[in-house]
Design a protein around this motif. Sequence first.
Motif, PDB file in Angstrom:
ATOM      1  N   GLY A   1       0.822  -1.205   0.000  1.00  0.00           N
ATOM      2  CA  GLY A   1       0.000   0.000   0.000  1.00  0.00           C
ATOM      3  C   GLY A   1       0.856   1.255   0.000  1.00  0.00           C
ATOM      4  N   ALA A   2       1.961   1.223   0.765  1.00  0.00           N
ATOM      5  CA  ALA A   2       2.859   2.385   0.821  1.00  0.00           C
ATOM      6  C   ALA A   2       3.505   2.622  -0.549  1.00  0.00           C
ATOM      7  N   VAL A   3       3.908   1.531  -1.202  1.00  0.00           N
ATOM      8  CA  VAL A   3       4.531   1.643  -2.521  1.00  0.00           C
ATOM      9  C   VAL A   3       3.521   2.220  -3.523  1.00  0.00           C
ATOM     10  N   ARG A   4       2.300   1.682  -3.501  1.00  0.00           N
ATOM     11  CA  ARG A   4       1.268   2.152  -4.441  1.00  0.00           C
ATOM     12  C   ARG A   4       0.976   3.630  -4.259  1.00  0.00           C
ATOM     13  N   LEU A   5       0.825   4.056  -2.986  1.00  0.00           N
ATOM     14  CA  LEU A   5       0.504   5.461  -2.724  1.00  0.00           C
ATOM     15  C   LEU A   5       1.666   6.358  -3.153  1.00  0.00           C
ATOM     16  N   ALA A   6       2.888   5.930  -2.859  1.00  0.00           N
ATOM     17  CA  ALA A   6       4.051   6.738  -3.248  1.00  0.00           C
ATOM     18  C   ALA A   6       4.136   6.855  -4.771  1.00  0.00           C
ATOM     19  N   GLN A   7       3.843   5.758  -5.469  1.00  0.00           N
ATOM     20  CA  GLN A   7       3.886   5.809  -6.940  1.00  0.00           C
ATOM     21  C   GLN A   7       2.848   6.793  -7.472  1.00  0.00           C
ATOM     22  N   SER A   8       1.680   6.771  -6.867  1.00  0.00           N
ATOM     23  CA  SER A   8       0.626   7.662  -7.318  1.00  0.00           C
ATOM     24  C   SER A   8       0.973   9.124  -6.996  1.00  0.00           C
TER      25      SER A   8
END
Lengths: 93, 321
Positions: B127-134
């Motif tokens: 989830g942290a990776v996804r949010l950072a990518q976005s």
Amino acid sequence: MSAVLRVPTVLRPAMGGATVIAVEGSTVGEVLFKLTTTYPAVKGQLLNDDGTLHRFLNVYVNDDDVRYLGGVDALIANDDEITLLPAVAGGLW
Amino acid sequence: MTRYASVLDLIGNTPVVDVSALSPKPGVTILAKLEGRNPAGSVKDRVALSMVDAAERNGRLIPGQDGQTLLEPSSGNTGIALAMVCRLRGYHLKVVLPTNVSPERRQLLVAFGAEIIDSPGNEGSNGAVRLAQSLSTDHPEWIFLYQYANPANPLVHYTTTGPEILADVPEITHFVAGLGTSGTLMGVGRYLKEQRPGIQIWAVEPPSGETVDGLRNLDDGYVPPIFSDNDGEKLLDRRVIIRPRESIEWTRRLTEVGLFSGLSAGAVVAGAAKCAASIEDGQSATIVALIADDGWKYLSTGAWSDDLDEVVERAKATIYF
């Protein structure tokens, strides 16, 4: 051979909601193929069309990753514990 | 005593100590490399400095220029290390942090002046990776170092951690470390295999995917690009899960040899013990286990003081690896 298989949260809806099930098979590939016939909803989630493991599926026999033990050809012994886990981001440090 | 110009000069050259008292097999030596001795407290100091240095070299970051912001997903140690480096270099850091990390990690980020952006705890690091990518897509002006795909991550282990291990332990036969971004295992593993082709590289991981419930299906899974880029599947010889109970039991056992280490260290030493047990009777072997950090950031988990069953339950809901 009869073994037990731990089902991860992500696959439970497609596999009747169970967390642990009894499975039969002499290799990892055989066990997974049988699962796709018993639970058609997991077809394409476990094995690729060529019979190799799905890229984001990790399979462990007694907590050892089978990709380093022969992959789908890894042997299953009686009472082995098979764990399926989705590959997720680690990097928890 | 040596005198250093900057705290950054204290990164690396960590000590190795014999912990063979924990080895289940006579003749099999287990050595612990203590990465908690890095100044911000973990192996990630190496990675943070390496990624910032690389960004400065290639012009993504301009030293001394005001208003530069970095963004990074981290469950703690990389964030803390980056926060320390950014404080010294004058950059602003935003860390995307799952809500279920230990409070000490959160406090250390604040101590070094980082800004925290919360990501859902039940989605774990994914989830942290996804949010950072976005966020990175929405804010192209922020510098996204992205430890999971940044070649400076494995590179620093190839150029520093690996050579340090071989210099201190030339007789090494096995290397055991935790698998997170895979940077340590890819960098150290590649270096050691080039120098000693017969060496075995073992990866230890928690059963993270068991509890992450933010996935819709397996296609939402994630393999770090640096693992694929370095042909990780071929580089590793074994990959084992260590579950929370065993991790905590071994974290406690480490105190028997005087080491107060983080919970992932317990898992790694449990993996080293499993590795030692796999050596044939009468054969000798020397295993180096990489201890990522010390125990200070985990005191609030009660890992050393509370009832084991309670700690295990708590650990299942906390990111500790």
